[in-house]
Write an enzyme that holds these catalytic residues in place. Structure first.
Site, mmCIF file in Angstrom:
data_model
loop_
_atom_site.group_PDB
_atom_site.id
_atom_site.type_symbol
_atom_site.label_atom_id
_atom_site.label_comp_id
_atom_site.label_asym_id
_atom_site.label_seq_id
_atom_site.Cartn_x
_atom_site.Cartn_y
_atom_site.Cartn_z
ATOM 1 N N LYS A 15 10.620 13.810 -0.597
ATOM 2 C CA LYS A 15 9.251 14.682 -1.366
ATOM 3 C C LYS A 15 8.268 14.668 -0.253
ATOM 4 C CE LYS A 15 10.280 13.495 -5.957
ATOM 5 N NZ LYS A 15 9.996 13.020 -7.101
ATOM 6 N N ASP A 67 5.233 16.339 -10.470
ATOM 7 C CA ASP A 67 5.536 15.094 -11.135
ATOM 8 C C ASP A 67 4.292 14.391 -11.782
ATOM 9 O OD1 ASP A 67 8.192 14.625 -10.253
ATOM 10 O OD2 ASP A 67 7.559 14.018 -8.268
HETATM 11 P P1 NDP Z 1 9.927 7.122 -2.059
HETATM 12 O O1 NDP Z 1 11.375 7.012 -1.237
HETATM 13 O O2 NDP Z 1 9.001 8.001 -1.434
HETATM 14 O O3 NDP Z 1 9.425 5.669 -2.091
HETATM 15 C C1 NDP Z 1 10.035 4.351 -2.392
HETATM 16 C C2 NDP Z 1 9.224 3.309 -2.679
HETATM 17 O O4 NDP Z 1 9.857 2.514 -3.282
HETATM 18 C C3 NDP Z 1 8.423 2.811 -1.426
HETATM 19 O O5 NDP Z 1 7.193 2.178 -2.026
HETATM 20 C C4 NDP Z 1 9.437 1.482 -1.237
HETATM 21 O O6 NDP Z 1 8.586 0.455 -0.686
HETATM 22 C C5 NDP Z 1 9.641 1.013 -2.513
HETATM 23 N N1 NDP Z 1 10.989 0.578 -2.649
HETATM 24 C C6 NDP Z 1 12.256 1.062 -2.281
HETATM 25 N N2 NDP Z 1 13.133 -0.022 -2.636
HETATM 26 C C7 NDP Z 1 12.335 -1.163 -2.911
HETATM 27 C C8 NDP Z 1 13.037 -2.393 -3.192
HETATM 28 N N3 NDP Z 1 14.285 -2.753 -3.254
HETATM 29 N N4 NDP Z 1 11.990 -3.344 -3.899
HETATM 30 C C9 NDP Z 1 10.835 -2.975 -3.577
HETATM 31 N N5 NDP Z 1 10.301 -1.678 -3.466
HETATM 32 C C10 NDP Z 1 11.333 -0.917 -2.817
HETATM 33 O O7 NDP Z 1 10.596 7.485 -3.445
HETATM 34 P P2 NDP Z 1 10.137 8.386 -4.498
HETATM 35 O O8 NDP Z 1 8.303 8.085 -4.763
HETATM 36 O O9 NDP Z 1 10.340 9.842 -4.256
HETATM 37 O O10 NDP Z 1 10.855 7.997 -5.980
HETATM 38 C C11 NDP Z 1 10.930 6.525 -6.379
HETATM 39 C C12 NDP Z 1 11.468 6.747 -7.863
HETATM 40 O O11 NDP Z 1 10.931 7.178 -8.731
HETATM 41 C C13 NDP Z 1 12.837 6.999 -7.620
HETATM 42 O O12 NDP Z 1 13.641 5.903 -8.306
HETATM 43 C C14 NDP Z 1 12.778 8.334 -8.491
HETATM 44 O O13 NDP Z 1 14.106 8.328 -9.124
HETATM 45 C C15 NDP Z 1 11.741 8.131 -9.506
HETATM 46 N N6 NDP Z 1 11.241 9.437 -9.869
HETATM 47 C C16 NDP Z 1 11.424 9.752 -11.236
HETATM 48 C C17 NDP Z 1 10.871 10.899 -11.680
HETATM 49 C C18 NDP Z 1 10.794 11.471 -13.232
HETATM 50 O O14 NDP Z 1 10.975 12.464 -13.445
HETATM 51 N N7 NDP Z 1 11.193 10.297 -14.025
HETATM 52 C C19 NDP Z 1 10.176 11.858 -10.828
HETATM 53 C C20 NDP Z 1 9.914 11.234 -9.491
HETATM 54 C C21 NDP Z 1 10.608 9.991 -9.103
HETATM 55 P P3 NDP Z 1 8.535 0.369 1.191
HETATM 56 O O15 NDP Z 1 7.252 1.207 1.448
HETATM 57 O O16 NDP Z 1 8.275 -1.179 1.428
HETATM 58 O O17 NDP Z 1 9.734 0.968 1.644
#
Ligand code: NDP
Length: 263
Positions: free
Chosen positions: A63, A99
């Site tokens: 995104k 979103d």
């Molecule tokens: P990003 O890749 O931008 O961000 C991911 C975040 O998750 C970061 O803060 C990362 O931490 C953290 N993270 C990843 N893995 C882990 C873990 N194992 N333990 C702890 N923290 C973790 O993702 P998005 O923001 O684009 O999407 C996030 C989620 O939201 C997805 O699962 C997506 O499917 C869902 N979503 C659902 C929507 C809906 O309509 N229902 C709409 C938008 C998103 P770090 O900074 O430390 O790497």
């Protein structure tokens, strides 16, 4: 026929094709929505145009790359630097974010919310947090790593990593991380999550279609919780409106999309 797609990695789990195709089919709009697995976010723009798309959605982890790929970004997406909806406007790539409004729609049923703990600091966290701050809500952000927290501190949020987290009382805790999406991980260590869940009234997860380990703990503690389905519906309706550019009635889009959740 107009072509639309969702870009992501992973993308096979996405319900967006079903949602949008149900609208197109049942409201007789000549379009088809596919899914595109994309490894490299920098290839987003060229792939979009190579596929001949009229529009697209973008999901994890592209995104922020989508924001950078746009010729022009409009509305709330400009504030947050995060784009989840792309429109081909005369060969130019225009970006939007649906979103955050989708999530506001999803939590309406919780009533008045003042204090929110957001777990995660990615694109979704940015969009939701900026929207919460627009509403004047008090927001704390907890993320695994420090690196991404400065954006939230600049917005006026309290920010913590797992190491220095200071617990307060919240109306709502929302998991915006992808922990639990394709694995069985919690968004923070078990001990931390357990105490957080003891200090909130409501719990939400952006992940949809499964009971994540985070929501399972909330359920086990007897909390009121919801997964990301209503957020998905909310953002999908708004994205579809942009795709068809007022050719369809919003209520009809919402009805068809909601019905597709039962398929
Ligand atoms: P990003 O890749 O931008 O961000 C991911 C975040 O998750 C970061 O803060 C990362 O931490 C953290 N993270 C990843 N893995 C882990 C873990 N194992 N333990 C702890 N923290 C973790 O993702 P998005 O923001 O684009 O999407 C996030 C989620 O939201 C997805 O699962 C997506 O499917 C869902 N979503 C659902 C929507 C809906 O309509 N229902 C709409 C938008 C998103 P770090 O900074 O430390 O790497």
């Amino acid at each position: 026929m107009k072509l639309f797609s969702i870009f992501g990695n992973p993308v096979s789990h996405s319900r967006s094709p079903l949602m949008h195709n149900s609208v197109f089919k049942n409201l007789n709009y000549n379009a088809c929505y596919t899914r595109t697995h994309l490894e490299d976010g920098t290839k987003l723009k060229e792939t979009f145009f190579a596929l001949g798309l009229s529009g697209a959605n973008v999901t994890v982890p592209h995104k922020e790359a989508a924001f950078n790929a746009c010729d022009e970004v409009r509305g709330f997406a400009k504030t947050v630097g995060v784009v989840n909806t792309l429109i081909n406007e005369n060969g130019k790539l225009i970006g939007y974010n649906t979103d955050a409004d989708g999530f506001m729609y999803a939590i309406e049923e919780f009533g008045t919310i003042n204090n929110i703990l957001v777990i995660g600091a990615g694109g979704t966290a940015k969009a939701l947090t900026a929207r919460f701050k627009q509403e004047g809500l008090s927001v704390t952000v907890l993320n695994r790593s420090e690196g991404r927290l400065s954006y939230f501190a600049d917005l006026g949020c309290q920010t913590f990593s797992w190491e220095n987290f200071k617990l307060e009382t919240y109306d709502l805790v929302v998991n915006t991380t992808s922990a639990g999406l394709k694995d069985e991980e919690l968004p923070a260590p078990l001990e931390l999550i357990t105490t957080i869940l003891q200090s909130t009234s409501y719990v939400a997860d952006a992940i949809y279609g499964k009971l994540t380990p985070f929501l399972k703990l909330a359920k086990d503690q007897g909390l009121t919780y919801k997964d990301g389905s209503d957020m998905l519906l909310g953002q999908g309706v708004l994205a579809n409106e942009l795709f068809v550019n007022k050719a369809l009635d919003k209520e009809a889009i919402k009805t068809e999309m909601a019905l597709s959740f039962q398929l």
